[in-house]
Design an enzyme around this catalytic site. Structure first.
Site, mmCIF file in Angstrom:
data_model
loop_
_atom_site.group_PDB
_atom_site.id
_atom_site.type_symbol
_atom_site.label_atom_id
_atom_site.label_comp_id
_atom_site.label_asym_id
_atom_site.label_seq_id
_atom_site.Cartn_x
_atom_site.Cartn_y
_atom_site.Cartn_z
ATOM 1 N N ASP A 108 0.836 -1.447 -0.059
ATOM 2 C CA ASP A 108 -0.034 0.295 0.095
ATOM 3 C C ASP A 108 1.172 1.475 0.206
ATOM 4 O OD1 ASP A 108 -2.401 1.049 -0.131
ATOM 5 O OD2 ASP A 108 -2.982 0.981 2.146
ATOM 6 N N ARG A 121 0.038 7.843 -2.498
ATOM 7 C CA ARG A 121 0.245 8.529 -1.477
ATOM 8 C C ARG A 121 1.659 9.199 -1.634
ATOM 9 N NH1 ARG A 121 -1.638 5.724 3.729
ATOM 10 N NH2 ARG A 121 -1.809 4.599 1.800
ATOM 11 N N ARG A 131 0.241 9.556 -9.973
ATOM 12 C CA ARG A 131 0.000 8.663 -8.814
ATOM 13 C C ARG A 131 0.584 7.223 -9.659
ATOM 14 N NH1 ARG A 131 -3.543 7.931 -4.726
ATOM 15 N NH2 ARG A 131 -4.232 5.791 -5.426
ATOM 16 N N HIS A 183 3.801 4.359 -8.872
ATOM 17 C CA HIS A 183 3.348 2.473 -8.680
ATOM 18 C C HIS A 183 4.103 1.767 -9.777
ATOM 19 C CE1 HIS A 183 -1.079 2.384 -7.228
ATOM 20 N NE2 HIS A 183 -1.751 3.201 -8.587
ATOM 21 N N SER A 240 -6.636 -5.627 -6.238
ATOM 22 C CA SER A 240 -7.892 -6.675 -5.483
ATOM 23 C C SER A 240 -9.049 -6.321 -6.104
ATOM 24 C CB SER A 240 -8.429 -5.677 -3.688
ATOM 25 O OG SER A 240 -8.932 -4.537 -4.269
ATOM 26 N N THR A 241 -10.359 -7.081 -5.897
ATOM 27 C CA THR A 241 -11.704 -7.000 -6.932
ATOM 28 C C THR A 241 -12.111 -5.492 -6.479
ATOM 29 O OG1 THR A 241 -12.547 -7.783 -4.551
ATOM 30 C CG2 THR A 241 -12.102 -9.222 -6.217
ATOM 31 N N GLU A 242 -11.986 -5.152 -5.014
ATOM 32 C CA GLU A 242 -11.781 -3.765 -5.055
ATOM 33 C C GLU A 242 -11.508 -2.274 -5.495
ATOM 34 O OE1 GLU A 242 -11.807 -5.775 -2.110
ATOM 35 O OE2 GLU A 242 -13.736 -6.102 -2.165
ATOM 36 N N LEU A 278 11.406 -20.020 -4.928
ATOM 37 C CA LEU A 278 10.504 -18.803 -4.740
ATOM 38 C C LEU A 278 8.809 -19.135 -4.918
ATOM 39 C CD1 LEU A 278 9.304 -17.033 -2.535
ATOM 40 C CD2 LEU A 278 10.055 -15.127 -4.106
ATOM 41 N N GLU A 295 0.702 -13.837 12.014
ATOM 42 C CA GLU A 295 1.112 -12.377 12.940
ATOM 43 C C GLU A 295 1.218 -11.697 10.956
ATOM 44 O OE1 GLU A 295 2.853 -12.433 16.022
ATOM 45 O OE2 GLU A 295 2.295 -13.926 16.430
HETATM 46 C C1 FPP Z 1 -1.702 0.564 -3.418
HETATM 47 O O1 FPP Z 1 -1.136 1.537 -3.434
HETATM 48 C C2 FPP Z 1 -1.079 -0.380 -4.560
HETATM 49 C C3 FPP Z 1 -2.079 -0.919 -5.007
HETATM 50 C C4 FPP Z 1 -3.540 -0.926 -5.676
HETATM 51 C C5 FPP Z 1 -1.376 -1.648 -6.558
HETATM 52 C C6 FPP Z 1 -0.139 -2.393 -6.346
HETATM 53 C C7 FPP Z 1 0.603 -2.725 -7.278
HETATM 54 C C8 FPP Z 1 1.977 -2.558 -7.377
HETATM 55 C C9 FPP Z 1 3.084 -2.772 -6.315
HETATM 56 C C10 FPP Z 1 2.904 -2.370 -8.285
HETATM 57 C C11 FPP Z 1 3.228 -3.345 -9.823
HETATM 58 C C12 FPP Z 1 3.087 -4.938 -8.762
HETATM 59 C C13 FPP Z 1 3.266 -6.336 -9.480
HETATM 60 C C14 FPP Z 1 2.998 -7.539 -9.486
HETATM 61 C C15 FPP Z 1 4.058 -5.981 -10.734
HETATM 62 P P1 FPP Z 1 -2.718 3.092 -3.611
HETATM 63 O O2 FPP Z 1 -2.630 3.145 -4.489
HETATM 64 O O3 FPP Z 1 -3.636 2.237 -2.619
HETATM 65 O O4 FPP Z 1 -1.721 4.280 -2.919
HETATM 66 P P2 FPP Z 1 -2.601 5.301 -1.795
HETATM 67 O O5 FPP Z 1 -2.947 4.855 -1.195
HETATM 68 O O6 FPP Z 1 -1.414 5.877 -1.176
HETATM 69 O O7 FPP Z 1 -3.223 5.968 -2.725
#
Ligand code: FPP
Length: 237
Positions: free
Chosen positions: A8, A12, A21, A25, A53-55, A119, A195
């Site tokens: 997460d 931000r 944003r 990513h 996620s599904t959301e 892994l 945990e």
């Molecule tokens: C949450 O941050 C992150 C995601 C919804 C996407 C996760 C994706 C990656 C780390 C990129 C690539 C992944 C792979 C497997 C190659 P957020 O956008 O919700 O952050 P915020 O809460 O600060 O808005």
């Protein structure tokens, strides 16, 4: 050891720096590469990453498209390296809503690496713990309806085999970055005895050093006072 990570804070991280944003990513995807690489040295045998996620479909269309593009890039560009590093990649979540292009890349990576013994990397895409439970319940109901399974045969052990994680061990530790203290529909069944570690660092700040520190913290927690470590109960087969 199985570690699950809720990655997460990409958005931000970028916003704080005045960046789009999607740049966050992108940084997040670069971080995934580093974290996957360090797992064998840290004794992590299974790593489950919550990628979408599904959301997450509720996000702006351009952000969803940007994320899907990043996933496609990751799956295509890391195929050879993941295979060379003996990583076995699997996907959890409901694939039916994903585009044909991404499904082809997922299947190519899965089948190429399926016999690898290093892994175990689970990538959760279009994953929701409740959705996974509903899909499992439907599959069980179908077996009962067809006479392949009786109601009394539905034990915890059998139920868990119908989940996307199949026979894999449950996560010993679930890490969430970026300060929120909730599991947000991640591994709802499998997290029963995990945990939990909630970190302030956002995902782009989650370096291999922070990962190592978090694992050291986990090990000292579970070894406290030399007492018997409460273990996840052996599921009835
Ligand atoms: C949450 O941050 C992150 C995601 C919804 C996407 C996760 C994706 C990656 C780390 C990129 C690539 C992944 C792979 C497997 C190659 P957020 O956008 O919700 O952050 P915020 O809460 O600060 O808005």
């Amino acid at each position: 050891m199985h570690v699950g990570i809720i990655m997460d804070g990409n958005g931000r991280w970028a916003t704080r720096r005045g960046l789009a944003r999607l740049i966050g990513h992108k940084r997040g995807a670069a971080q995934v590469k580093k974290i996957v690489k360090i797992c064998p040295r840290l004794g992590v045998k299974t790593l489950t990453l919550y990628a979408f996620s599904t959301e997450n479909w509720k996000r702006a269309a351009h952000e969803i498209e940007g994320l899907m593009k990043l996933f496609r890039g990751y799956l295509a560009n890391n195929l050879v390296e993941l295979h060379e590093k003996n990583v076995c990649v699997r996907f959890i979540g409901d694939p039916t809503a994903l585009s044909p292009e991404i499904l082809v890349l997922m299947e190519r990576l899965r089948s190429l690496t399926e016999n690898n013994t290093g892994l175990q990397l689970n990538i959760a895409i279009n994953y929701g713990g409740r959705d996974e439970l509903v899909r499992a319940a439907k599959a069980i109901a179908a077996e009962v309806a067809s006479g392949d399974l009786t109601i009394d045969e539905i034990t915890e052990g059998r139920f868990s085999r119908f989940l996307d994680t199949g026979v894999q061990n449950d996560p010993d530790l679930i890490i969430r970055t970026a300060g929120e203290m909730r599991l947000s529909n991640f591994m709802t069944w499998q997290s029963a005895y995990s945990e939990l570690a909630f970190l302030q660092e956002s995902w782009p700040e989650f370096t291999p050093e922070v990962f190592e520190e978090t694992l050291e913290n986990f090990h000292s927690r579970t070894r406290q006072f030399g007492a018997v470590v409460p273990k996840q109960p052996e599921l009835a087969k």
